[in-house]
Enzyme design. Structure first.
Site, PDB file in Angstrom:
ATOM      1  N   ASP A   1     -24.406   7.612 -68.355  1.00 46.08           N
ATOM      2  CA  ASP A   1     -23.317   6.827 -68.943  1.00 46.08           C
ATOM      3  C   ASP A   1     -22.007   7.343 -68.344  1.00 46.08           C
ATOM      4  O   ASP A   1     -21.959   8.358 -67.642  1.00 46.08           O
ATOM      5  CB  ASP A   1     -23.344   6.884 -70.475  1.00 46.08           C
TER       6      ASP A   1
HETATM    7  C1  BGC Z   1     -20.742   2.710 -72.574  1.00 45.37           C
HETATM    8  C2  BGC Z   1     -21.913   2.020 -71.916  1.00 45.37           C
HETATM    9  C3  BGC Z   1     -21.437   1.068 -70.850  1.00 45.37           C
HETATM   10  C4  BGC Z   1     -20.567   1.813 -69.869  1.00 45.37           C
HETATM   11  C5  BGC Z   1     -20.086   0.951 -68.725  1.00 45.37           C
HETATM   12  C6  BGC Z   1     -19.749   3.268 -71.568  1.00 45.37           C
HETATM   13  O1  BGC Z   1     -18.588   3.654 -72.203  1.00 45.37           O
HETATM   14  O2  BGC Z   1     -21.201   3.740 -73.405  1.00 45.37           O
HETATM   15  O3  BGC Z   1     -22.657   1.350 -72.881  1.00 45.37           O
HETATM   16  O4  BGC Z   1     -22.539   0.485 -70.217  1.00 45.37           O
HETATM   17  O5  BGC Z   1     -19.450   2.337 -70.555  1.00 45.37           O
HETATM   18  O6  BGC Z   1     -19.198  -0.010 -69.122  1.00 45.37           O
END
Ligand code: BGC
Length: 763
Positions: A282
């Site tokens: 993530d």
């Molecule tokens: C989130 C994810 C997301 C990623 C990309 C993160 O802050 O936890 O769920 O896919 O950002 O946007």
């Protein structure tokens, strides 16, 4: 072959020849093709493939293209048009090995057409409708040059304080697992290589929904049996359905961050579950290993992550900075890097990008003249799905459906709030294209009835909350605050109510209140809106509350004020039309809650399938020395699986094909369901099982199957459910998945509480 196909072939061959023609192995042989490519890659090129960057203000486009051409970026996310992605793919064509880029995005509940938030989709209990969401989302995103989605999000959520409850499919393992499978299959179609498919990267592996206290990014502490029985199955379902990717959670699990968790990533995911796809950290999660306190510095963080099997590093520079020197120092092996590269290239291969890197980007001459054109939306599908997601919570004296006549007061800060209709993670959706409740009423009513609109209140009085919510959106203020004093707003709404036959108040949360990092300490509708409801109630007019929210709210007080309550979540582009369809009876509501609504925040966690305990609270018996809160009634306000219809349904004659069953054998349950009302309608018949006595305490009930059926007024039907041998199994104290002999109760109901019951014995 027609001209168009021929043209397609020429383009595909031309682009194919421009890319990855450096591999000696034939393209048809995936493993050999990739192995050959890896042999030719320099260490820098390999590390470059592991870098996934966000397209945003952080790095100028020109710089990004240079980095791509130098082989230093494997993929990007957040660029959402073919015209944006094409120059990046062109840059990859100029790189030494011409390895194609891939483009990802958070396509969670729609891409341009926004469908209801996931918690709303789950409330439809309608797998065909959910499949439609996946298909349309994939089609729209793929035709914008996107190859991969960071979805489905299948984190079980049992603490509604957590803002991301809105993003998942609720509290139940079985329901979320079913949806997880459907989402992956519908995103990926026949194969993620198809031009109209997206590769699905299921998230957030694992257990993110169980963050302590519902506070986002917090720790997760969980027993192995809860993990295996309740929280892990939805991720497993996605992987069994062929999800090409896995996004790794930000949280730690029993003290070890998922991002450095070799047990989670290597032993469980790859070895036990046989996952063969790509893993993605993530956002910034590798760097965060230092703050988690498991890595001394960035160097150690990079080492832990690559050793744990994190292939792609999302918006994190540590792989680029550290992997080469870690390898040189012998702290990691060449195989650690090569394994990750193999998975990234494998995913690109599976997305069809080696065959044709422009598979989803297409030719510039085919780009839509207007990316945001309304004609590119799937409004009919969105309206249909949204109607199915709405849950009727209360309907006293048949307040609903409303007549398409007379005068209606439409009030509330969310009655005409286009941005909130979309909910959070609204991908490429545009607020001006969403139908608000006000607009939906206008369209459905025409000139049949008069609507008087008044805002009535702001979302909140609290300036600090407002600032917080507006900070979340960089592009525009999330919440447009009406500067007039609260009393003036309320007076205007009361005046409208007094002139009307009925009041419809659209209240709840703004979308930012149910979002990443938006955890709450209360589940109440903000005070500003409750004051409005109180004033409306005092007019004596019939009061319909239309709720917009991304989590269960505590509605004990609202339930006393309102004559009818319709839960609409954040219902998407066509939400206003769908809500009007239900309010005026053009659609008979059929949604059922996919998550328990507690009475108050103090009851949390409250979920229907809790374990049996020694001193359960027993309604009607003295409460002392039983498990309860003594200040308020026990149990949920609205249980899991609950939802009303404009019709009535009854269940009778639950019967089992046998009173005993042998290990490995199936059993059949049948029940008669009847529409006893005056309208045609759908309901969801839910089958729960209880393993009464086992080597461990087992849940008081667990959903194991359901059927959503349409019945004409007066129609009766016998439904049959097969109870499969596997339905009786669970992970025991030794984490063996087995069924234990003894009594099982079969419970069938139209919600999780009011059930009919029969028993059988597993021999
Ligand atoms: C989130 C994810 C997301 C990623 C990309 C993160 O802050 O936890 O769920 O896919 O950002 O946007």
């Amino acid at each position: 072959m027609n001209k168009l196909c021929l043209l397609g072939l020429v383009v595909s061959l031309a682009s194919h020849s421009a890319f990855a023609d450096t591999s000696a192995a034939p393209l048809q042989d995936k493993q050999a093709f990739i192995a050959d490519l890896i042999k030719q890659m320099t260490l820098d090129e390999k590390i470059g493939q592991l870098r996934l960057i966000s397209i945003g203000p952080e790095m100028p486009r020109e710089m990004i293209r240079k980095e791509i051409a130098a082989g230093r970026i494997g993929g990007t996310f957040n660029s959402i048009t073919r015209a944006e992605n094409r120059p990046m793919q062109d840059a990859a064509a100029k790189s030494r090995l011409k390895i194609p880029m891939f483009f990802a995005y958070d396509v969670i509940h729609g891409h341009r057409t926004i469908f209801p938030i996931s918690l709303g989709l789950a409330a439809s209990w309608d797998m065909d409708a959910i499949a439609k969401v996946g298909q349309v989302s994939a089609l729209e995103a793929a035709s914008d040059g996107i190859d991969m989605t960071f979805a489905p999000m299948v984190d079980i959520a049992r603490d509604p304080r957590w803002g991301r409850t809105s993003e998942g499919f609720g509290e139940d393992t079985y329901l979320v697992s079913r949806i997880s499978r459907v989402m992956v299959e519908s995103f990926q179609g026949q194969s993620p290589a198809e031009a109209t498919s997206l590769m699905a990267a299921v998230k957030h592996f694992a257990l993110y929904g169980a963050v302590e206290g519902g506070r986002d990014y917090n720790t997760v502490d969980m027993s192995p049996s809860k993990m295996f029985n309740d929280y892990l199955p939805p991720y497993r379902a996605a992987i069994d359905a062929g999800a090409g990717g896995v996004m790794v959670a930000l949280n730690s699990i029993n003290g070890v961050p998922a991002t450095s968790n070799t047990w989670l990533m290597n032993d469980l995911l790859r070895k036990d579950w046989g996952f063969k796809g790509v893993t993605v950290s993530d956002h910034g999660a590798i760097t965060e290993l230092v703050r988690h306190g498991v890595a001394r510095d960035g160097r150690e963080a990079a080492k832990l992550a690559i050793k744990a099997g994190i292939d792609l590093s999302m918006n994190d520079s540590l792989y680029g900075e550290e992997l080469a020197s870690l390898l040189k120092a012998g702290e990691i092996d060449q195989a650690d890097i090569d394994n990750a590269v193999r998975e990234v290239l494998g995913a690109k291969y599976d997305m069809g990008l080696f065959e044709d890197p422009y598979r989803r980007i297409g030719k510039a001459s085919d780009d839509p003249a207007d990316t945001y054109a309304d004609s590119r939306l799937h409004r009919a599908e969105a309206r249909d799905v949204a109607r199915r997601s709405l849950v009727l919570l209360e309907n006293r004296q048949q307040t609903l459906p409303l007549k398409k006549a007379g005068t209606i007061a439409l009030v509330g800060p969310l009655a005409d709030a286009p941005i909130d209709m979309m909910g959070s993670w609204a991908a490429a959706g545009r607020p001006h294209q969403s139908i608000t409740v006000r607009e939906g009423m206008r369209q459905v009513l025409g000139d049949k009835a008069k609507v008087i609109y008044a805002k009535g209140s702001n979302v909140t009085h609290d300036k600090a909350i407002l600032d917080y919510l507006n900070f979340l959106n960089f592009d525009a203020p999330e919440i447009v605050d009406d500067p007039r004093p609260a009393a003036v707003l309320i007076d205007e709404a009361v005046k409208a109510a007094k002139q009307s036959d009925v009041v419809v108040a659209v209240v709840g949360e703004s979308r930012g209140m149910s979002h990443e990092s938006s955890s709450r300490t209360t589940l109440e509708i903000p005070a500003a809106q409750r004051e409005l409801i109180k004033a409306l109630k005092a007019t004596g007019k019939p009061l319909v509350l239309v709720l917009m929210n991304g989590r269960p709210l505590s509605l004990a007080w609202e339930r006393e004020q309102a004559d009818a309550i319709l839960e609409t979540w954040f219902s998407g582009t066509e939400g206003g039309n769908a809500i009007a369809d239900v309010l005026f009876g053009d659609y008979n509501p059929s949604g059922k809650l996919a998550i328990t609504f507690p009475r108050s925040v103090g009851q949390i966690p409250m979920y229907y399938n809790h374990l049996s305990i020694g001193r359960p609270f027993t309604p009607g018996k003295p409460g002392n020395y039983t498990s309860q809160y003594f200040e308020e009634p026990n149990g949920p306000l609205y249980p899991f699986g609950y939802g009303l219809s404009y019709s009535d349904f009854s269940l009778s004659n639950l019967s089992l094909s046998s009173k005993t069953v042998k290990q490995g054998q199936d059993l059949e349950a049948s029940i008669v369901v009847k529409n006893t009302g005056k309208r045609d309608g759908e309901t969801v018949v839910q089958l729960y099982l209880q393993d009464v006595t086992a080597s461990m305490s087992r849940p008081v009930k667990e959903l194991k199957n359901f059927q959503k059926v349409m019945l004409k007024a007066g129609e009766e039907r016998t439904l049959r459910f097969t109870i499969k041998a596997d339905d009786l199994k669970f992970y025991n104290g030794q984490l063996q998945w087995a069924a234990e002999p003894g009594e099982f109760r079969v419970q069938v109901g139209l919600d999780s509480q009011a059930v009919q019951q029969q028993s059988f014995e597993l021999l």
